[in-house]
Design an enzyme around this catalytic site. Structure first.
Site, PDB file in Angstrom:
ATOM      1  N   LYS A   1      -3.543  -4.764  -0.280  1.00  0.00           N
ATOM      2  CA  LYS A   1      -3.443  -5.105  -1.718  1.00  0.00           C
ATOM      3  C   LYS A   1      -2.522  -4.139  -2.453  1.00  0.00           C
ATOM      4  O   LYS A   1      -2.853  -3.613  -3.514  1.00  0.00           O
ATOM      5  CB  LYS A   1      -4.823  -5.133  -2.359  1.00  0.00           C
ATOM      6  CG  LYS A   1      -5.726  -6.201  -1.758  1.00  0.00           C
ATOM      7  CD  LYS A   1      -6.998  -6.413  -2.531  1.00  0.00           C
ATOM      8  CE  LYS A   1      -7.880  -7.459  -1.908  1.00  0.00           C
ATOM      9  NZ  LYS A   1      -8.436  -7.086  -0.592  1.00  0.00           N
ATOM     10  N   ARG A   2      -1.347  -3.929  -1.896  1.00  0.00           N
ATOM     11  CA  ARG A   2      -0.415  -2.958  -2.474  1.00  0.00           C
ATOM     12  C   ARG A   2       0.477  -3.579  -3.529  1.00  0.00           C
ATOM     13  O   ARG A   2       0.692  -4.787  -3.546  1.00  0.00           O
ATOM     14  CB  ARG A   2       0.477  -2.351  -1.369  1.00  0.00           C
ATOM     15  CG  ARG A   2      -0.250  -1.462  -0.390  1.00  0.00           C
ATOM     16  CD  ARG A   2      -0.951  -0.321  -1.089  1.00  0.00           C
ATOM     17  NE  ARG A   2      -1.274   0.770  -0.165  1.00  0.00           N
ATOM     18  CZ  ARG A   2      -2.436   0.935   0.459  1.00  0.00           C
ATOM     19  NH1 ARG A   2      -3.413   0.094   0.263  1.00  0.00           N
ATOM     20  NH2 ARG A   2      -2.639   1.968   1.274  1.00  0.00           N
TER      21      ARG A   2
END
Ligand SMILES: O=C(O)c1cc(=O)[nH]c(=O)n1[C@@H]1O[C@H](COP(=O)(O)O)[C@@H](O)[C@H]1O
EC number: 4.1.1.23
Length: 309
Positions: free
Chosen positions: A103-104
């Protein structure tokens, strides 16, 4: 990579991704190594890796993919991230597609660095070195186009994929995502962006390598998104421990069973603690739980006129 994922789903008749959210506490005591000379973080990480390998061996022939959730490795520090890396390598060698659930995102320059780490290559002098080298990564699109563009570039260059958070599975996801702007909810707008970002990454089955995350806990929202975006491939978490049902998955899929992959983490990882699988070793219980999930989904598909060709 999206085409390979779809082909593996069809070949295995299994739109399922096993989530390796492996916490040290989940590992049964009798599986733990007796190697006590390591420091606690090393000990935890090395046992987590061994657990993952045994679990991967048990499910590799019945699912196309695993999702390795970075948080459960970061919490064990550098040793944990080594286990994260080694798990990705092991799963790929076992023939699985690997989703790095990281989830960058960030501003463009920093997003480029994240993308190099998880999908692309890190340049050192003249060399370009793959680092974590997953097949897909989860990303947060809420920083806008410049934060997503580097990931999309790497998707094209290295034939990878991303899943962008659209409608997340958690209870409070509506606080922001359900708000309306100019007649559309935030998550619908995000789905529009995802389609636009992935317009040059559409594979031979009509689905883009730039996909969306839509929680299994929100079938009505999934239906809305699917109506507007038939070519959006969806990662669907929330089946199992979060209460998502097989019937609720249906809106994501077309009549050929294509359109998404359903993740299940805790209910598979800790299946051996469920009385349904009492007395089974954790890997056998995990396999049984996965097969039951597959049956549940395929039976539901059948009832809804969905079938793999
Ligand atoms: O991106 C994800 O994978 C994700 C998005 C979302 O909306 N909800 C969600 O649960 N996830 C992840 O999916 C997994 C769900 O785990 P279980 O509830 O144990 O199956 C976890 O790794 C979550 O971080």
């Amino acid at each position: 990579m999206i085409d390979r994922l779809i082909e593996d789903i069809v070949r295995k008749q299994s739109p399922i991704c096993v989530g390796l959210d492996t916490k040290f506490d989940y590992i049964p005591a009798d599986f733990l190594s007796r190697e006590y000379s390591m420091n606690p973080l090393q000990y935890a990480a090395s046992n987590i890796f061994q657990y993952n390998c045994t679990l991967i061996d048990a499910i590799a022939d019945i699912v196309p993919a695993v999702k390795v959730q970075a948080a459960y490795y970061e919490m064990y520090g550098c040793e944990g991230m080594k286990a994260f890396h080694d798990t990705i390598v092991y799963a790929k060698n076992a023939g699985l597609v690997v989703i790095a659930d990281v989830k960058r995102n960030d501003i463009g320059a920093t997003a480029t660095a994240y993308s190099s780490a998880y999908l692309g290559r890190t340049k050192i002098g003249d060399e370009e070195i793959p680092v974590f080298d997953a097949d897909f990564a989860t990303v947060n699109g809420y920083l806008g186009t410049d934060g997503i563009a580097p990931f999309v570039e790497d998707c094209k260059k290295y034939k990878k994929g991303i899943f962008v958070l659209v409608k997340t599975s958690n209870k409070s996801s509506g606080e922001l995502q359900d708000l309306k702007i100019e007649g559309k909810t935030v998550y619908e707008r995000m789905a529009d962006f995802v389609e636009q970002w992935g317009s040059e990454c559409v594979g031979k089955y009509g689905f883009s390598a730039v996909g969306a995350v839509i929680g299994a806990t929100y079938p009505e929202q999934a239906e809305k998104i699917r109506e507007a975006h038939p070519g959006l491939f969806v990662l669907i978490p929330g089946y199992g421990a979060q209460g998502g049902s097989a019937q609720g998955l249906v809106p994501n899929f077309d009549k050929k069973g294509l359109g998404g992959i359903v993740n299940n983490s805790r209910a598979i990882l800790t299946a051996y603690q469920n009385e349904k699988y009492a007395g089974m070793q954790f890997d056998i219980a995990a396999r049984e739980a996965t097969l039951n999930m597959q049956r549940d989904i395929l039976d539901t598909f059948d009832k809804n006129g969905i079938a793999y060709e």
